[in-house]
Design a protein around this motif. Structure first.
Motif, mmCIF file in Angstrom:
data_model
loop_
_atom_site.group_PDB
_atom_site.id
_atom_site.type_symbol
_atom_site.label_atom_id
_atom_site.label_comp_id
_atom_site.label_asym_id
_atom_site.label_seq_id
_atom_site.Cartn_x
_atom_site.Cartn_y
_atom_site.Cartn_z
ATOM 1 N N LEU A 177 0.835 -1.205 0.000
ATOM 2 C CA LEU A 177 0.000 0.000 0.000
ATOM 3 C C LEU A 177 0.871 1.257 0.000
ATOM 4 C CD1 LEU A 177 -2.803 1.382 0.236
ATOM 5 C CD2 LEU A 177 -2.514 1.236 2.714
ATOM 6 N N ILE A 178 1.866 1.283 0.854
ATOM 7 C CA ILE A 178 2.742 2.458 0.951
ATOM 8 C C ILE A 178 3.504 2.682 -0.355
ATOM 9 C CG2 ILE A 178 4.801 3.390 2.110
ATOM 10 C CD1 ILE A 178 3.690 2.004 4.705
ATOM 11 N N ASP A 179 4.075 1.616 -0.903
ATOM 12 C CA ASP A 179 4.902 1.722 -2.108
ATOM 13 C C ASP A 179 4.099 2.012 -3.367
ATOM 14 O OD1 ASP A 179 7.064 1.146 -0.490
ATOM 15 O OD2 ASP A 179 7.213 -0.953 -1.130
ATOM 16 N N ASN A 180 2.828 1.621 -3.391
ATOM 17 C CA ASN A 180 2.028 1.743 -4.612
ATOM 18 C C ASN A 180 0.921 2.784 -4.519
ATOM 19 O OD1 ASN A 180 3.012 -0.532 -6.486
ATOM 20 N ND2 ASN A 180 2.886 -1.484 -4.468
ATOM 21 N N SER A 181 1.113 3.757 -3.659
ATOM 22 C CA SER A 181 0.120 4.826 -3.565
ATOM 23 C C SER A 181 0.816 6.177 -3.560
ATOM 24 C CB SER A 181 -0.728 4.670 -2.295
ATOM 25 O OG SER A 181 0.042 4.981 -1.153
ATOM 26 N N ASN A 182 0.036 7.198 -3.841
ATOM 27 C CA ASN A 182 0.564 8.562 -3.843
ATOM 28 C C ASN A 182 0.283 9.283 -2.532
ATOM 29 O OD1 ASN A 182 1.491 8.332 -6.505
ATOM 30 N ND2 ASN A 182 -0.542 8.794 -7.296
ATOM 31 N N PHE A 183 -0.155 8.566 -1.534
ATOM 32 C CA PHE A 183 -0.498 9.181 -0.261
ATOM 33 C C PHE A 183 0.755 9.476 0.549
ATOM 34 C CE2 PHE A 183 -4.136 6.636 -1.560
ATOM 35 C CZ PHE A 183 -5.094 7.630 -1.610
ATOM 36 N N GLU A 184 0.683 10.526 1.352
ATOM 37 C CA GLU A 184 1.818 10.941 2.170
ATOM 38 C C GLU A 184 1.675 10.512 3.618
ATOM 39 O OE1 GLU A 184 2.154 15.168 1.660
ATOM 40 O OE2 GLU A 184 2.023 14.990 -0.504
ATOM 41 N N GLU A 185 0.426 10.286 4.052
ATOM 42 C CA GLU A 185 0.144 9.995 5.450
ATOM 43 C C GLU A 185 -0.720 8.742 5.555
ATOM 44 O OE1 GLU A 185 -1.807 12.648 8.870
ATOM 45 O OE2 GLU A 185 -1.126 13.776 7.119
ATOM 46 N N PHE A 186 -0.368 7.859 6.473
ATOM 47 C CA PHE A 186 -1.088 6.608 6.680
ATOM 48 C C PHE A 186 -1.508 6.535 8.142
ATOM 49 C CE2 PHE A 186 1.821 6.278 3.235
ATOM 50 C CZ PHE A 186 1.140 5.570 2.258
ATOM 51 N N SER A 187 -2.766 6.188 8.392
ATOM 52 C CA SER A 187 -3.238 6.107 9.774
ATOM 53 C C SER A 187 -4.123 4.880 9.938
ATOM 54 C CB SER A 187 -3.990 7.381 10.160
ATOM 55 O OG SER A 187 -5.136 7.542 9.356
ATOM 56 N N LEU A 188 -4.376 4.529 11.195
ATOM 57 C CA LEU A 188 -5.192 3.367 11.518
ATOM 58 C C LEU A 188 -5.566 3.419 12.982
ATOM 59 C CD1 LEU A 188 -3.192 1.206 13.247
ATOM 60 C CD2 LEU A 188 -2.179 1.054 10.992
ATOM 61 N N LYS A 189 -6.467 2.528 13.381
ATOM 62 C CA LYS A 189 -6.725 2.332 14.798
ATOM 63 C C LYS A 189 -6.792 0.840 15.051
ATOM 64 C CE LYS A 189 -11.763 2.733 15.042
ATOM 65 N NZ LYS A 189 -12.866 3.543 15.522
ATOM 66 N N VAL A 190 -6.395 0.466 16.257
ATOM 67 C CA VAL A 190 -6.318 -0.938 16.629
ATOM 68 C C VAL A 190 -6.808 -1.064 18.064
ATOM 69 C CG1 VAL A 190 -3.883 -0.719 17.333
ATOM 70 C CG2 VAL A 190 -4.759 -2.952 16.640
ATOM 71 N N THR A 191 -7.360 -2.218 18.411
ATOM 72 C CA THR A 191 -7.796 -2.412 19.793
ATOM 73 C C THR A 191 -6.584 -2.648 20.691
ATOM 74 O OG1 THR A 191 -8.071 -4.806 19.523
ATOM 75 C CG2 THR A 191 -9.992 -3.404 19.064
ATOM 76 N N ASN A 192 -6.711 -2.250 21.933
ATOM 77 C CA ASN A 192 -5.589 -2.362 22.872
ATOM 78 C C ASN A 192 -5.194 -3.807 23.168
ATOM 79 O OD1 ASN A 192 -8.133 -2.425 24.428
ATOM 80 N ND2 ASN A 192 -6.784 -2.566 26.203
ATOM 81 N N ILE A 193 -6.042 -4.770 22.859
ATOM 82 C CA ILE A 193 -5.715 -6.170 23.137
ATOM 83 C C ILE A 193 -5.089 -6.892 21.946
ATOM 84 C CG2 ILE A 193 -7.460 -6.389 24.949
ATOM 85 C CD1 ILE A 193 -9.167 -7.968 22.855
ATOM 86 N N ASN A 194 -5.048 -6.257 20.784
ATOM 87 C CA ASN A 194 -4.512 -6.890 19.576
ATOM 88 C C ASN A 194 -3.000 -6.656 19.498
ATOM 89 O OD1 ASN A 194 -4.035 -8.011 17.088
ATOM 90 N ND2 ASN A 194 -5.796 -7.042 16.104
ATOM 91 N N MET A 195 -2.277 -7.344 20.363
ATOM 92 C CA MET A 195 -0.830 -7.117 20.488
ATOM 93 C C MET A 195 -0.063 -7.483 19.221
ATOM 94 S SD MET A 195 -0.958 -5.666 23.290
ATOM 95 C CE MET A 195 0.770 -5.304 23.462
ATOM 96 N N ASN A 196 -0.484 -8.520 18.499
ATOM 97 C CA ASN A 196 0.205 -8.884 17.258
ATOM 98 C C ASN A 196 0.113 -7.761 16.239
ATOM 99 O OD1 ASN A 196 1.048 -11.419 18.128
ATOM 100 N ND2 ASN A 196 -0.834 -12.412 17.442
#
Length: 192
Positions: free
Chosen positions: A137-156
């Motif tokens: 995704l990073i290498d094949n897009s023209n976006f400059e900023e990447f964000s996400l959210k994850v649950t606090n229990i999803n340690m992997n």
């Protein structure tokens, strides 16, 4: 075994994506049902296939990444499908509880992309597939900023995101931690 190909998802990939989502997030979907096939059927119609990449090994889909640009979300909650799995009232109640989580507009900047869902088949976990999808995704897009959210229990997942340059910038408590099975969301971001 190494990931042979990462590609845009096709309409014919919809069920494989739904099954991986159901299996990879079985704890999260247990509120709906513990049978991953039933959960997959409930998710099937809501998948916005246009915003998915899939990772394949030996022509089998083993992981996916969905992303959001502007306000196009990856998964809509189809209350009728949830009702078929859980019954009229319970299915509807669960769908309404999850609707905001999956369908809320994110109001992203044009230069920003949001990783909505990253799912790996549990039989293929810990093989770097998540990292390869993120890098693709990073290498094949023209976006400059990447964000996400994850649950606090999803340690992997947290470990995978940190390994790929994501840093935490915010935490948010959830309204129904007992029902949701976790206490807070962790928001993470990285620049290209």
């Amino acid at each position: 075994m190494e990931v042979e190909i990462i590609r845009k998802a096709l309409e014919s990939d919809r069920m494989a994506i739904a099954v991986i989502n159901a299996k990879a997030f079985s704890n999260d979907w247990s509120l709906l049902d513990n049978d991953s096939n039933k959960v997959a059927r409930a998710l099937f119609n809501g998948i916005n296939i246009d915003v998915y990449y899939v990772a394949c090994i030996d022509d089998k889909i083993v992981g996916f990444l969905s992303y959001v640009t502007e306000n196009q979300r990856a998964l809509a909650i189809d209350s009728k499908s949830f009702q078929k799995v859980k019954g009229f009232f319970k299915g509807y109640a669960i769908a309404m509880m999850l609707k905001n989580e999956f369908e809320e507009p994110l109001h992203l900047k044009k230069s920003q992309v949001y990783i909505d869902i990253l799912g790996i088949d549990p039989d293929y976990a810990h093989r770097g597939i998540g990292t390869k999808l993120i890098q693709y995704l990073i290498d094949n897009s023209n976006f400059e900023e990447f964000s996400l959210k994850v649950t606090n229990i999803n340690m992997n997942a947290i470990q995978c995101y940190r390994k790929n340059g994501f840093e935490e910038y915010k935490r948010e408590k959830v309204k129904y931690p007992k029902q949701m099975g976790f206490e807070e969301y962790i928001y993470m971001a990285r620049a290209k």
